[in-house]
Design a protein around this motif. Sequence first.
Motif, PDB file in Angstrom:
ATOM      1  N   ARG A  86       0.859  -1.222   0.020  1.00 38.47           N
ATOM      2  CA  ARG A  86      -0.032  -0.165  -0.026  1.00 38.47           C
ATOM      3  C   ARG A  86       0.812   1.072  -0.044  1.00 38.47           C
ATOM      4  O   ARG A  86       0.426   2.207  -0.773  1.00 38.47           O
ATOM      5  N   ALA A  87       1.817   1.191   0.783  1.00 45.38           N
ATOM      6  CA  ALA A  87       2.796   2.458   0.786  1.00 45.38           C
ATOM      7  C   ALA A  87       3.443   2.612  -0.503  1.00 45.38           C
ATOM      8  O   ALA A  87       3.936   3.860  -0.728  1.00 45.38           O
ATOM      9  N   ASN A  88       3.547   1.829  -1.407  1.00 42.10           N
ATOM     10  CA  ASN A  88       3.854   1.704  -2.753  1.00 42.10           C
ATOM     11  C   ASN A  88       2.990   1.570  -3.675  1.00 42.10           C
ATOM     12  O   ASN A  88       3.451   1.506  -5.068  1.00 42.10           O
ATOM     13  N   ASN A  89       1.675   1.779  -3.387  1.00 39.97           N
ATOM     14  CA  ASN A  89       0.259   2.002  -4.439  1.00 39.97           C
ATOM     15  C   ASN A  89       0.401   0.633  -5.153  1.00 39.97           C
ATOM     16  O   ASN A  89       0.218   0.645  -6.487  1.00 39.97           O
ATOM     17  N   LYS A  90       0.972  -0.430  -4.446  1.00 42.23           N
ATOM     18  CA  LYS A  90       0.583  -1.816  -4.955  1.00 42.23           C
ATOM     19  C   LYS A  90      -0.672  -2.442  -4.456  1.00 42.23           C
ATOM     20  O   LYS A  90      -1.131  -2.144  -3.326  1.00 42.23           O
ATOM     21  N   HIS A  91      -0.924  -3.449  -5.017  1.00 41.63           N
ATOM     22  CA  HIS A  91      -2.070  -4.427  -4.572  1.00 41.63           C
ATOM     23  C   HIS A  91      -1.525  -5.975  -4.371  1.00 41.63           C
ATOM     24  O   HIS A  91      -0.524  -6.269  -4.997  1.00 41.63           O
ATOM     25  N   LEU A  92      -2.068  -6.764  -3.700  1.00 41.99           N
ATOM     26  CA  LEU A  92      -1.651  -8.226  -3.424  1.00 41.99           C
ATOM     27  C   LEU A  92      -2.537  -9.105  -4.170  1.00 41.99           C
ATOM     28  O   LEU A  92      -3.843  -9.005  -4.408  1.00 41.99           O
ATOM     29  N   LEU A  93      -1.784 -10.110  -4.565  1.00 40.41           N
ATOM     30  CA  LEU A  93      -2.382 -11.253  -5.187  1.00 40.41           C
ATOM     31  C   LEU A  93      -1.865 -12.495  -4.263  1.00 40.41           C
ATOM     32  O   LEU A  93      -0.613 -12.628  -4.107  1.00 40.41           O
ATOM     33  N   ILE A  94      -2.719 -13.414  -3.851  1.00 39.33           N
ATOM     34  CA  ILE A  94      -2.162 -14.158  -2.837  1.00 39.33           C
ATOM     35  C   ILE A  94      -2.491 -15.707  -3.121  1.00 39.33           C
ATOM     36  O   ILE A  94      -3.748 -15.953  -3.684  1.00 39.33           O
ATOM     37  N   GLY A  95      -1.726 -16.500  -3.081  1.00 30.36           N
ATOM     38  CA  GLY A  95      -1.940 -17.972  -3.234  1.00 30.36           C
ATOM     39  C   GLY A  95      -1.624 -18.883  -2.176  1.00 30.36           C
ATOM     40  O   GLY A  95      -0.573 -18.627  -1.455  1.00 30.36           O
ATOM     41  N   ASN A  96      -2.589 -20.016  -1.980  1.00 33.66           N
ATOM     42  CA  ASN A  96      -2.091 -21.135  -1.094  1.00 33.66           C
ATOM     43  C   ASN A  96      -1.276 -22.171  -1.578  1.00 33.66           C
ATOM     44  O   ASN A  96      -1.625 -22.797  -2.760  1.00 33.66           O
ATOM     45  N   GLY A  97      -0.192 -22.652  -0.971  1.00 35.19           N
ATOM     46  CA  GLY A  97       0.625 -23.664  -1.212  1.00 35.19           C
ATOM     47  C   GLY A  97       0.391 -24.969  -0.388  1.00 35.19           C
ATOM     48  O   GLY A  97       0.496 -25.913  -0.910  1.00 35.19           O
ATOM     49  N   TYR A  98      -0.119 -24.958   0.933  1.00 35.33           N
ATOM     50  CA  TYR A  98      -0.307 -26.030   1.739  1.00 35.33           C
ATOM     51  C   TYR A  98       0.882 -26.819   1.891  1.00 35.33           C
ATOM     52  O   TYR A  98       0.913 -28.175   2.018  1.00 35.33           O
TER      53      TYR A  98
END
Length: 333
Positions: A86-98
């Motif tokens: 957020r501080a760098n004007n970015k967003h997250l994409l998240i994946g689970n690896g288990y």
Amino acid sequence: MATIKDVAKEAGVSVATVSRVVNKSPKASKAAIESVNAAMTKLGYRPNANARALVSKSTNTIGVVVADVSDPFFGSLIKAVDGIARANNKHLLIGNGYHDAQTEKEAIELLINNRCESLVIHSKGLSDEELVQFANEVKGLVIINRHIPEIAERCISLDNELGSLLATEYLIENGHQHIAYINSSQDIDDSHQRHFGYVTALKKHNLSINDMLFSAAEPTDEGGAVAMQTLLNKDINFTAAVCYNDYMAAGALSTLEEHNIAVPNKISLMGFDNGLIAKYLHPKLSTMDYPIQAMAEQAAELSLALAKENNTTIKGTIFKASLIKRDSVAKTN
């Protein structure tokens, strides 16, 4: 669903002009911007993210792979990365690896295919060679909670062995000589390293190593309860136990309570991680603080710098766990 051609027709401009407005080109005139924005609002048009990425060469996203987002430990990791994003004007994409090699590989490849230039990867299933290959492909890839010598400058890890050694030594300093170890049954480097740290501490202080004092189960509170019950069923003397993590310690505590074995008067307990649960157990749990927030923030900052090919003072780092003394450890009689 409205298309870019529909917007161009409604605004009375070319498709190329709509594209310039969408991608905030300085070549777009003020009049074109106003008419195109009005047309998009009227038609409910949403610019395609992938199309914009092809123009800008970036999706402004950081990809994160963790074992399981439902685990509070990984929740803290993700939140820390999100703060940097957020501080760098970015967003997250998240994946689970288990902790599964194929699932981790698919999650990483999905993030790469979604044009994530920065990746923070928590992987326990993939081999060193496979992760090095991914690192060669993505310049902004950083590994967290694992040390790979070939790409050490892109690894943010914890000295698990030292942390477990310090936890065991704290019990020894309190007079305990018969110390059990409750480990995770997962075949990952964390569990091997923490068990080795426990053994190293016993050897360092000339204490005998008794395999009967070792028990392993799933790294959850239920697993900790089962592992402690297994130890009690052996009917062997011990006055303390080091646990793989705080949740296993919580489960071990519940089993001891069921058997009316007081903690720490009869048996002392040490956890690992210093998660939120540790200070709300009764008694409050002595544990090793795992600085996951600082580690994740550094990993995210390093990932962004590498993706931009910026000169940076941020380097791969091996963090150390610190002892948190609470109420679950007492001097033995």
